[in-house]
Design an enzyme around this catalytic site. Sequence first.
Site, PDB file in Angstrom:
ATOM      1  N   THR A   1       0.895  -1.153   0.000  1.00  0.00           N
ATOM      2  CA  THR A   1       0.000   0.000   0.000  1.00  0.00           C
ATOM      3  C   THR A   1       0.931   1.200   0.000  1.00  0.00           C
ATOM      4  O   THR A   1       2.117   1.034   0.280  1.00  0.00           O
ATOM      5  CB  THR A   1      -0.841  -0.039   1.314  1.00  0.00           C
ATOM      6  OG1 THR A   1      -1.874  -1.007   1.170  1.00  0.00           O
ATOM      7  CG2 THR A   1      -1.456   1.262   1.697  1.00  0.00           C
TER       8      THR A   1
ATOM      9  N   ARG B   1     -14.218  -7.811  -1.489  1.00  0.00           N
ATOM     10  CA  ARG B   1     -13.483  -7.602  -0.222  1.00  0.00           C
ATOM     11  C   ARG B   1     -12.933  -6.164  -0.151  1.00  0.00           C
ATOM     12  O   ARG B   1     -12.354  -5.651  -1.094  1.00  0.00           O
ATOM     13  CB  ARG B   1     -12.326  -8.606  -0.150  1.00  0.00           C
ATOM     14  CG  ARG B   1     -11.459  -8.469   1.110  1.00  0.00           C
ATOM     15  CD  ARG B   1     -10.185  -7.686   0.845  1.00  0.00           C
ATOM     16  NE  ARG B   1      -9.303  -7.662   2.005  1.00  0.00           N
ATOM     17  CZ  ARG B   1      -8.252  -6.864   2.122  1.00  0.00           C
ATOM     18  NH1 ARG B   1      -7.941  -6.032   1.166  1.00  0.00           N
ATOM     19  NH2 ARG B   1      -7.514  -6.889   3.212  1.00  0.00           N
TER      20      ARG B   1
ATOM     21  N   GLY C   1     -10.463  -3.630   2.232  1.00  0.00           N
ATOM     22  CA  GLY C   1      -9.459  -3.636   3.296  1.00  0.00           C
ATOM     23  C   GLY C   1      -9.600  -2.446   4.223  1.00  0.00           C
ATOM     24  O   GLY C   1     -10.634  -1.761   4.262  1.00  0.00           O
ATOM     25  N   ASP C   2      -8.548  -2.189   4.969  1.00  0.00           N
ATOM     26  CA  ASP C   2      -8.555  -1.113   5.967  1.00  0.00           C
ATOM     27  C   ASP C   2      -8.320   0.270   5.364  1.00  0.00           C
ATOM     28  O   ASP C   2      -8.644   1.290   5.984  1.00  0.00           O
ATOM     29  CB  ASP C   2      -7.446  -1.371   7.005  1.00  0.00           C
ATOM     30  CG  ASP C   2      -6.073  -1.472   6.341  1.00  0.00           C
ATOM     31  OD1 ASP C   2      -5.959  -2.170   5.302  1.00  0.00           O
ATOM     32  OD2 ASP C   2      -5.113  -0.853   6.843  1.00  0.00           O
TER      33      ASP C   2
ATOM     34  N   THR D   1      -0.147  -0.005   6.737  1.00  0.00           N
ATOM     35  CA  THR D   1      -0.012  -0.995   5.678  1.00  0.00           C
ATOM     36  C   THR D   1       0.132  -2.376   6.305  1.00  0.00           C
ATOM     37  O   THR D   1       0.842  -2.528   7.289  1.00  0.00           O
ATOM     38  CB  THR D   1       1.191  -0.697   4.757  1.00  0.00           C
ATOM     39  OG1 THR D   1       1.377  -1.834   3.897  1.00  0.00           O
ATOM     40  CG2 THR D   1       2.474  -0.423   5.522  1.00  0.00           C
ATOM     41  N   GLY D   2      -0.572  -3.340   5.744  1.00  0.00           N
ATOM     42  CA  GLY D   2      -0.492  -4.683   6.297  1.00  0.00           C
ATOM     43  C   GLY D   2      -1.781  -5.440   6.068  1.00  0.00           C
ATOM     44  O   GLY D   2      -2.594  -5.044   5.217  1.00  0.00           O
TER      45      GLY D   2
ATOM     46  N   GLY E   1      -5.117  -6.101   6.148  1.00  0.00           N
ATOM     47  CA  GLY E   1      -6.190  -5.152   6.415  1.00  0.00           C
ATOM     48  C   GLY E   1      -7.244  -5.595   7.419  1.00  0.00           C
ATOM     49  O   GLY E   1      -7.738  -4.783   8.198  1.00  0.00           O
TER      50      GLY E   1
END
Length: 321
Positions: free
Chosen positions: A188, A216, A218-219, A239-240, A242
């Site tokens: 990200t 889907r 993510g965060d 970042t990671g 989510g």
Amino acid sequence: MNNLLSLLLIFAFALSLNAQVRLEYAIVIHGGAGNISPTFISPEREKEITDKLSEALETGIGILELGGSGMDVVEKVIRILEDSPLFNAGKGAVFNHAGKNEMDASIMDGKTLNAGGVTGVGDIKNPISAARMVMEKSPHVLMMGAGASEFANANGAEIVDSGYFHTEKRWNDLQKQLANDKLEKYGTVGCVVLDKDGNLAAGTSSGGMTNKRWGRIGDVPIIGAGNYANNNSCAVSCTGHGEFFIRYTVAHDISALMQYKGLSVEEAAYEVVHNKLKPAGGSGGVICVDKHGNISMEFNSYGMMRAWANSKGEMGVKVFD
Ligand code: ASP
């Protein structure tokens, strides 16, 4: 009377020792966290990444030196990373299960707590600019898919053919993951800034996970999860993995630990990344800057592509641990 005066003087002295001087500005950028180690990234690619991060950093510093706003810096810096195929955002976005790109982005202004985001967009060249449009030109915070594109188009965002996002590397990554029935996280980009007016801003943009399906999300577009800014505490971009960042409301949790518990930005970021996320199995990292210009770049993955600078002339660019 003399005693009272001495007490007041001692109190004022103690306060001044405790008070932190605010830096004129500070900026931190990330290009994603994950399996980022010399095993997976060649020296040539590492150089390409550090060159692009440096270009983005220099652009941000240039605007900040001239007194530009944190919001402008966040948008401009992220656009540079979105236009590069090196990062999982914009041009370099990963493919979903159906072979399409579904991008997410959000931006937040720490002064007003206004925020905007887009999710699941496939034809907006720079999703971070669309996120800013949602914030500034609509009464909403988050828009999705075709509706978000229609809104962005009507407000002057550049719309591109989906072929623009086709890169060989990401396509091959999808084929590998389809063959192994895997779902992987893939980075990200993000930027957090303290500007000369003392305002904080944060932005995050991503293609999400390779091989994701069923719409889907993510965060990244979720305020408080992958992105947050508040002038009373800090600005955070994540970042990671989510799903963990959503469940642990990571970006807001760091801000809350500072605001309500009095932790420093370094302590708050460390607590969330290493003592909360890691034991839960959530890999990734965060970049943060507080209202004084202190920064933190914590990650529990192998590496995180990152760059930072401040008005004292301190700066750096790093890819690995
Ligand atoms: N947080 C992003 C997502 O889960 C991916 C990443 O940053 O690696 O969509």
